[in-house]
Each structure stands twice: as structure tokens, then as C-alpha cells.
Design an enzyme around this catalytic site. Structure first.
Site, PDB file in Angstrom:
ATOM      1  N   TYR A  65      -1.460   8.401  -2.137  1.00  0.00           N
ATOM      2  CA  TYR A  65      -0.792   8.439  -4.289  1.00  0.00           C
ATOM      3  C   TYR A  65      -2.772   8.590  -4.667  1.00  0.00           C
ATOM      4  CZ  TYR A  65       2.341   4.301  -4.096  1.00  0.00           C
ATOM      5  OH  TYR A  65       3.503   3.429  -3.798  1.00  0.00           O
ATOM      6  N   GLY A  66      -2.823   8.374  -3.603  1.00  0.00           N
ATOM      7  CA  GLY A  66      -4.603   9.229  -4.261  1.00  0.00           C
ATOM      8  C   GLY A  66      -5.029  10.689  -4.994  1.00  0.00           C
ATOM      9  N   ASP A 120       0.512  -0.881  -0.348  1.00  0.00           N
ATOM     10  CA  ASP A 120      -0.091  -0.158   0.377  1.00  0.00           C
ATOM     11  C   ASP A 120       1.319   1.241  -0.617  1.00  0.00           C
ATOM     12  OD1 ASP A 120      -2.195   1.642   0.367  1.00  0.00           O
ATOM     13  OD2 ASP A 120      -1.225   1.471   2.637  1.00  0.00           O
ATOM     14  N   SER A 121       0.316   2.270   0.292  1.00  0.00           N
ATOM     15  CA  SER A 121       1.161   4.094  -0.118  1.00  0.00           C
ATOM     16  C   SER A 121       1.884   3.526   1.478  1.00  0.00           C
ATOM     17  CB  SER A 121       0.169   4.739  -0.453  1.00  0.00           C
ATOM     18  OG  SER A 121      -1.093   5.335   0.244  1.00  0.00           O
ATOM     19  N   CYS A 161     -11.094   2.504  -0.053  1.00  0.00           N
ATOM     20  CA  CYS A 161      -9.950   2.765   0.789  1.00  0.00           C
ATOM     21  C   CYS A 161      -9.165   1.976   1.295  1.00  0.00           C
ATOM     22  CB  CYS A 161      -9.834   4.567   0.802  1.00  0.00           C
ATOM     23  SG  CYS A 161      -8.020   5.329   1.388  1.00  0.00           S
ATOM     24  N   THR A 162      -8.200   1.513   1.998  1.00  0.00           N
ATOM     25  CA  THR A 162      -7.707   0.675   2.933  1.00  0.00           C
ATOM     26  C   THR A 162      -7.307   1.577   4.323  1.00  0.00           C
ATOM     27  OG1 THR A 162      -5.489   0.730   1.465  1.00  0.00           O
ATOM     28  CG2 THR A 162      -7.407  -0.916   0.949  1.00  0.00           C
ATOM     29  N   HIS A 163      -6.796   2.657   3.538  1.00  0.00           N
ATOM     30  CA  HIS A 163      -6.903   3.601   5.090  1.00  0.00           C
ATOM     31  C   HIS A 163      -8.204   3.815   5.851  1.00  0.00           C
ATOM     32  CE1 HIS A 163      -3.414   4.976   3.307  1.00  0.00           C
ATOM     33  NE2 HIS A 163      -3.084   5.333   4.606  1.00  0.00           N
ATOM     34  N   CYS A 169      -4.536  -1.635  -1.641  1.00  0.00           N
ATOM     35  CA  CYS A 169      -4.290  -0.139  -2.264  1.00  0.00           C
ATOM     36  C   CYS A 169      -5.553  -0.326  -3.377  1.00  0.00           C
ATOM     37  CB  CYS A 169      -3.083   0.605  -2.874  1.00  0.00           C
ATOM     38  SG  CYS A 169      -3.427   1.905  -2.912  1.00  0.00           S
ATOM     39  N   ASN A 170      -6.444   0.468  -2.967  1.00  0.00           N
ATOM     40  CA  ASN A 170      -8.043   0.890  -3.777  1.00  0.00           C
ATOM     41  C   ASN A 170      -7.078   1.208  -5.206  1.00  0.00           C
ATOM     42  OD1 ASN A 170     -10.926  -0.168  -2.498  1.00  0.00           O
ATOM     43  ND2 ASN A 170      -8.953   0.707  -1.378  1.00  0.00           N
ATOM     44  N   THR A 171      -6.579   2.577  -5.008  1.00  0.00           N
ATOM     45  CA  THR A 171      -5.799   3.619  -5.901  1.00  0.00           C
ATOM     46  C   THR A 171      -4.811   2.561  -7.190  1.00  0.00           C
ATOM     47  OG1 THR A 171      -5.735   5.622  -3.912  1.00  0.00           O
ATOM     48  CG2 THR A 171      -4.919   5.507  -6.506  1.00  0.00           C
ATOM     49  N   GLU A 204      -2.901   9.008   8.781  1.00  0.00           N
ATOM     50  CA  GLU A 204      -1.416   8.373   9.003  1.00  0.00           C
ATOM     51  C   GLU A 204      -0.780   9.915   9.680  1.00  0.00           C
ATOM     52  OE1 GLU A 204       0.723   7.149   6.708  1.00  0.00           O
ATOM     53  OE2 GLU A 204      -0.563   6.361   5.395  1.00  0.00           O
TER      54      GLU A 204
HETATM   55  N1  DGL Z   1      -4.528   3.586   0.978  1.00  0.00           N
HETATM   56  C1  DGL Z   1      -4.715   3.353  -0.323  1.00  0.00           C
HETATM   57  C2  DGL Z   1      -6.280   3.128  -0.810  1.00  0.00           C
HETATM   58  O1  DGL Z   1      -7.176   2.184  -0.651  1.00  0.00           O
HETATM   59  C3  DGL Z   1      -4.132   4.817  -0.905  1.00  0.00           C
HETATM   60  C4  DGL Z   1      -4.248   6.074  -0.055  1.00  0.00           C
HETATM   61  C5  DGL Z   1      -3.593   6.934  -0.985  1.00  0.00           C
HETATM   62  O2  DGL Z   1      -1.986   6.815  -0.496  1.00  0.00           O
HETATM   63  O3  DGL Z   1      -3.686   7.740  -1.235  1.00  0.00           O
HETATM   64  O4  DGL Z   1      -6.540   3.861  -2.399  1.00  0.00           O
END
Ligand code: DGL
Length: 274
Positions: free
Chosen positions: A47-48, A15-16, A189-191, A78-80, A157
Site C-alpha cells: 500500500y505504501g 493490513d496490506s 509500519c506494521t511489517h 496498517c500505518n499507511t 513479505e
Molecule cells: N504494513 C503496512 C503499514 O503499516 C503497509 C505496508 C505496505 O503495504 O506498503 O504501513
């Protein structure tokens, strides 16, 4: 790699940043015999807000790094990166790779009764429209409402989960979603599962929260069993290794609050070398 070493080889998860830990945690629970090598790109998060080309380049570097650990499969937690890079990296690498978007879409399709689904994610994920595409491929009658919530990632984060600023951000982003008639909301988003309690409280019990991590871990299980790569050994003491591109100690402390076991060590990797 012979078949026995393939069975004991680790799963690569990336993931990011810390978000993918919510997927690693689910894999640890559902597949307790599997070893995991986790990479969090803490130097380059988020990453988003980045372009497709950049996300593909980052993902390729990470997959090259994870390949040095002889992983038998990779989960893009990571969804992105799943939305923007999965297709490109699947074409380029031999190792089986799964993402979280298709499993998340599938979970939402089986959850919604009113055929109206909400999706929250990063700007890049929402812009890609991948959730809408996948959900409507499975059931064209479902209406999908997507919304980007770019502040959620830095809030998580920074460890601001309980902070009133987070409550305000949730109100700011989700107000317009609340009364649209959706009965399922994908945490795209996994966050975001790290804000699950707060989001569920805000939306109320009538809207079911869908976390793609559970379904993604099931997909991984199926993939491993199908390819005869599942770790069936008697040794129940699975090994987890954590790598990041920056701020290892901060990540280690965070990982300790998410994973169901103690994380004693996090290692730094210069990912630009890969
Ligand atoms: N956790 C990531 C996701 O699932 C990326 C979040 C990010 O870095 O913007 O999209």
C-alpha cells in the site's frame, strides 16, 4: 445486535499483508478472550507506494467485507491506511475504528527524553507527515525525523528477515538516522516489528524502539470496556479467522511463525467484490 452478541462478536483487523499480524499478536496477548477476524490484502500489497484515493478505496472494501463477519470494532493494523484513510472511513462507517498512528505517536512522546524522535515507515506514511503532526500536537518541543524505507515490506513479505540483503537495506536506510541524536525510533509500519531484532542491533541500545502495536491494543481494550463490548465470557477458547486476497498457503505459513498459536487455515476472499 444485542449487547450479549456484541460482547462475543469478533474484532476486525486488517493490513496490506502479513504486517498486521504483529498487531493481531499483541491483541491476542492483551485481550485473550476476544475473537479476531484478520484480513491481509496480499493481492494488492504494498500500500505504501499507492495514492490516498486508492488506499481509501481498498480500506472501504475491506471494512465492508469485515462487516459481513459482524465485527464489533475494527483495528486498522496498517500505518499507511491509518495515516491516509482513517478519517475518511470513520466518517463513512458506524463501526468503531481505531488506527495505529495516534497510539504510536503517544508511545514515542512518553519514551523520548531528548525530545528527538525518529520514524520509519512507507513512502505514503512519511509523505503524509501524520506522525510528526500527532507527536507535535502532543508535545510541540519534540523534533521528529521521518524516513521512508520502501524495501523493508517486500523483504519481510518474502521471508528475507535473516538475509544479508536485509542487513544492507537496514544500513542503507538507517545510516543517516543513527547519529541524529534521536533516542526513540517508531516502527511506523506494521511489517517492521518483524525486523525489530535486526533494527535494534543496528541502532544500538541507546535508541529505544517504539512499536505502536502495544499501545493500539491498549486503546482497543479501553474502547471495548468503555462501550461495554468486552468479551467477559468464561469461555477462554477464542476464535481467530484469517482471510487474504491471494496466496493463502504462503500467508498461513507466515502467520504460523508470528502468532502465538497454530493457524490451521487461511481463506481466500475476492475483495474487489466488496
Ligand atoms: N504494513 C503496512 C503499514 O503499516 C503497509 C505496508 C505496505 O503495504 O506498503 O504501513
Amino acid at each position: 445486535m444485542d449487547i450479549e452478541s456484541k460482547k462475543t462478536a469478533p474484532i476486525g483487523v486488517f493490513d496490506s499483508g502479513v504486517g498486521g499480524l504483529t498487531v493481531a499478536r499483541e491483541i491476542a496477548i492483551q485481550l485473550p478472550k476476544e475473537n479476531i477476524v484478520y484480513f491481509g490484502d496480499t493481492a494488492r500489497v504494498p500500500y505504501g507506494s499507492k495514492s490516498k484515493d486508492t488506499i481509501i478505496r481498498f480500506s472501504e472494501q475491506i471494512i465492508r467485507f469485515l462487516s459481513t463477519k459482524h465485527v464489533k470494532a475494527i483495528v486498522i493494523a496498517c500505518n499507511t491506511a491509518s495515516a491516509l484513510a482513517l478519517e475518511a472511513v470513520r466518517d463513512k462507517f458506524e463501526v468503531p475504528i481505531i488506527g495505529v498512528v495516534v497510539p504510536g505517536a503517544r508511545a514515542a512522546v512518553t519514551t523520548t527524553e531528548r525530545l528527538k524522535v525518529g520514524v520509519i515507515g512507507t513512502e505514503a506514511t512519511v509523505k503524509s507527515g501524520m506522525y510528526t503532526k500527532n507527536i507535535q500536537k502532543m508535545n510541540p518541543e519534540i523534533t521528529v525525523i521521518e524516513k521512508a524505507c520502501p524495501l523493508f515490506v517486500p523483504l519481510v513479505e518474502e521471508g528475507f528477515r535473516e538475509h544479508h540483503i536485509t542487513a544492507e537495506a537496514i544500513d542503507y536506510y538507517l545510516k543517516s538516522m543513527k547519529n541524529t541524536g534521536i533516542d526513540a525510533m517508531i516502527l511506523g509500519c506494521t511489517h517492521y516489528p518483524l525486523l525489530r531484532t535486526q533494527i535494534q542491533e543496528y541502532l544500538g541500545e541507546k535508541i529505544k524502539i517504539v512499536n505502536p502495536a502495544y499501545e493500539a491494543a491498549m486503546d482497543l481494550k479501553q474502547l471495548l470496556e468503555h462501550a461495554d463490548m468486552a468479551n467477559t465470557g468464561e469461555d477462554l477458547c477464542s476464535k481467530y479467522e484469517f482471510y487474504v486476497s491471494d496466496a493463502a498457503e504462503k500467508f498461513r505459513q507466515f502467520a504460523n511463525s508470528v502468532m502465538p498459536f497454530d493457524v490451521p487455515r487461511t481463506n481466500i476472499v475476492n475483495i474487489e467484490e466488496y
